[in-house]
Design a protein around this motif. Structure first.
Motif, PDB file in Angstrom:
ATOM      1  N   ASP A  38      33.349  49.448  66.159  1.00 57.26           N
ATOM      2  CA  ASP A  38      33.272  48.602  64.959  1.00 57.26           C
ATOM      3  C   ASP A  38      33.339  49.426  63.675  1.00 57.26           C
ATOM      4  O   ASP A  38      33.793  48.918  62.645  1.00 57.26           O
ATOM      5  N   ARG A  81      38.772  43.740  60.685  1.00 60.25           N
ATOM      6  CA  ARG A  81      37.395  44.053  61.049  1.00 60.25           C
ATOM      7  C   ARG A  81      37.158  43.642  62.486  1.00 60.25           C
ATOM      8  O   ARG A  81      37.899  42.827  63.040  1.00 60.25           O
ATOM      9  N   TYR A  97      33.778  43.048  65.588  1.00 57.92           N
ATOM     10  CA  TYR A  97      32.339  42.876  65.835  1.00 57.92           C
ATOM     11  C   TYR A  97      32.175  42.725  67.340  1.00 57.92           C
ATOM     12  O   TYR A  97      32.541  41.694  67.915  1.00 57.92           O
ATOM     13  N   THR A 107      31.344  48.115  57.023  1.00 53.37           N
ATOM     14  CA  THR A 107      32.648  48.719  56.760  1.00 53.37           C
ATOM     15  C   THR A 107      33.134  49.429  58.016  1.00 53.37           C
ATOM     16  O   THR A 107      32.363  49.690  58.940  1.00 53.37           O
ATOM     17  N   TYR A 152      22.488  43.771  66.487  1.00 55.68           N
ATOM     18  CA  TYR A 152      23.524  42.818  66.111  1.00 55.68           C
ATOM     19  C   TYR A 152      22.944  41.407  66.239  1.00 55.68           C
ATOM     20  O   TYR A 152      22.238  41.112  67.198  1.00 55.68           O
ATOM     21  N   ARG A 184      24.153  42.287  61.056  1.00 56.56           N
ATOM     22  CA  ARG A 184      23.338  43.336  61.692  1.00 56.56           C
ATOM     23  C   ARG A 184      22.023  43.489  60.935  1.00 56.56           C
ATOM     24  O   ARG A 184      21.969  43.258  59.730  1.00 56.56           O
ATOM     25  N   ASP A 188      28.793  41.329  58.524  1.00 55.73           N
ATOM     26  CA  ASP A 188      30.079  41.803  59.034  1.00 55.73           C
ATOM     27  C   ASP A 188      31.136  40.708  59.033  1.00 55.73           C
ATOM     28  O   ASP A 188      32.326  40.993  58.899  1.00 55.73           O
ATOM     29  N   TRP A 189      30.713  39.482  59.237  1.00 58.98           N
ATOM     30  CA  TRP A 189      31.688  38.420  59.486  1.00 58.98           C
ATOM     31  C   TRP A 189      30.989  37.080  59.370  1.00 58.98           C
ATOM     32  O   TRP A 189      29.799  36.966  59.644  1.00 58.98           O
TER      33      TRP A 189
END
Lengths: 177, 178
Positions: free
Chosen positions: A31, A73, A75, A162, B95, B120, B142-143
């Motif tokens: 990631d 990106r 995850y 990031t 996470y 996270r 993150d998303w």
């Protein structure tokens, strides 16, 4: 072979813990696109089979940690970690939900892949490493990106992940990241 | 048992205790249990969540009404728990792949949205008087996604027991939440 059964049990628990940490490190390396971190999870002769890539793990590492124009990106969320330890080798199955944002033909799409890593592990120089990894896809889902970054509740969360060493995890864990 | 083995067992127990507290944190925010939430932080702890930055106890007192007022549903799944022990301190990354629903304000078009999110937690844990609690927690995004809400309470869905945001949730009757 240790004769004390309690020590043998302790070593079993530690191996399970170390294999768990190995897989969280794999996810973090992927990631963050950290070639050094991701490269550290493999045995010297490790092999990867994940469909689009089949070959040496170090080549896989280079491929997935080199910036590309498509994947914006990723995850990697893992669970259902199941390990069978036998001395200095182990087998395991790890469930994965991988969410990626892909830039394709000028539009952004979120790709969900549900699947499993089917692994063998070896203890090399005292540390557990992945010796072989095969990825099995069980389902996928593709949707136009609807991510919100700048407004509402999500917009208030200012710390962002990031794909490089500016990610906050490096400040938190330092050399142990 | 040798000194070395004792230390190794204690390390496993420390990691397990932190793991359990991470579960308690999630139980607390999903059940809106402010006392349980407070018990996962030291009194002088702090958070940087963007939606709230400051003292952890103030955060807990603020966060539960905030969740009640803004989210129709919240469900948090923690995984990838990674703990680095350093004596009575530990650093941890985890996470959180969650799902929440919210009513959109009229200026955003109204209606109900369903927002899965990939976040996270970055924590510093401290063991004081034998108990691990958070000294700090940061939230990293993150998303996320914002989909039209498509949940249903009809048909088969009507048959399920459902989670609640108070002590009537079945986890309390089971005895794992008190």
């Amino acid at each position: 072979m240790d004769q004390n059964p309690d020590i043998a049990l302790l070593e079993e628990l530690e191996a399970q813990r170390d294999l768990h940490n190995l897989n969280t490190r794999y996810c973090r390396g992927a990631d963050r696109m950290d070639a050094e971190m991701l490269g550290s999870v493999w045995t010297r002769d490790a092999q990867v089979d994940c469909g689009a890539f089949k070959g040496p793990a170090q080549e896989f590492t280079t491929a997935v940690t080199t910036p590309d124009a498509v994947r914006e990106r990723s995850y990697h969320a893992i669970s259902n970690e199941y390990y069978e330890v036998d001395g200095d080798t182990a087998r395991g199955e790890v469930y994965l939900i991988a969410i990626s944002t892909l830039v394709e033909n000028g539009s952004k799409n979120d790709q969900w892949i549900g699947g499993r890593y089917l692994d063998t592990y070896k203890r090399e120089d005292g540390a557990w490493k992945i010796a072989t990894r095969a990825f099995v896809m069980d389902w996928n889902m593709n949707k136009p990106t609807t991510a919100v970054w700048d407004e509402g509740l999500f917009g208030m969360i200012k710390l962002r992940g990031t794909r490089d060493r500016s990610d906050p995890v490096y400040a938190l864990l330092g050399a142990q990241a | 048992m040798s000194t070395d083995a004792s230390a190794r067992i204690r390390a496993l127990a420390d990691e397990q205790a932190i793991h359990a507290q991470m579960c308690h944190y999630i139980q607390a925010i999903d059940r809106c249990d402010v006392e349980l939430l407070k018990s996962t932080f030291h009194p002088d702890g702090s958070v940087i969540f963007g939606v709230f930055d400051g003292n952890a106890m103030d955060f807990c007192a603020w966060d539960i009404p905030f969740i009640r007022d803004n989210l129709l549903m919240g469900w948090h799944r923690v995984g990838n728990i990674s703990i680095v022990l350093d004596g009575d301190r530990a650093m941890a990354e985890s996470y959180m792949l969650g799902n929440a629903a919210a009513a959109l304000p009229a200026e955003y078009g109204g209606g109900v949205i369903n927002c899965p999110d990939g976040l996270r937690y970055h924590d510093v844990w401290e063991k004081r008087d034998g108990t691990w609690r958070m000294f700090s927690r940061k939230l990293i995004m993150d998303w996320n996604a914002c989909w039209p809400f498509s949940g249903s309470t009809e048909g088969i869905y009507a048959s399920f027991d459902t989670g609640r945001r108070d002590r009537s949730d079945p986890a309390y009757a089971l005895g794992i939440l008190r």
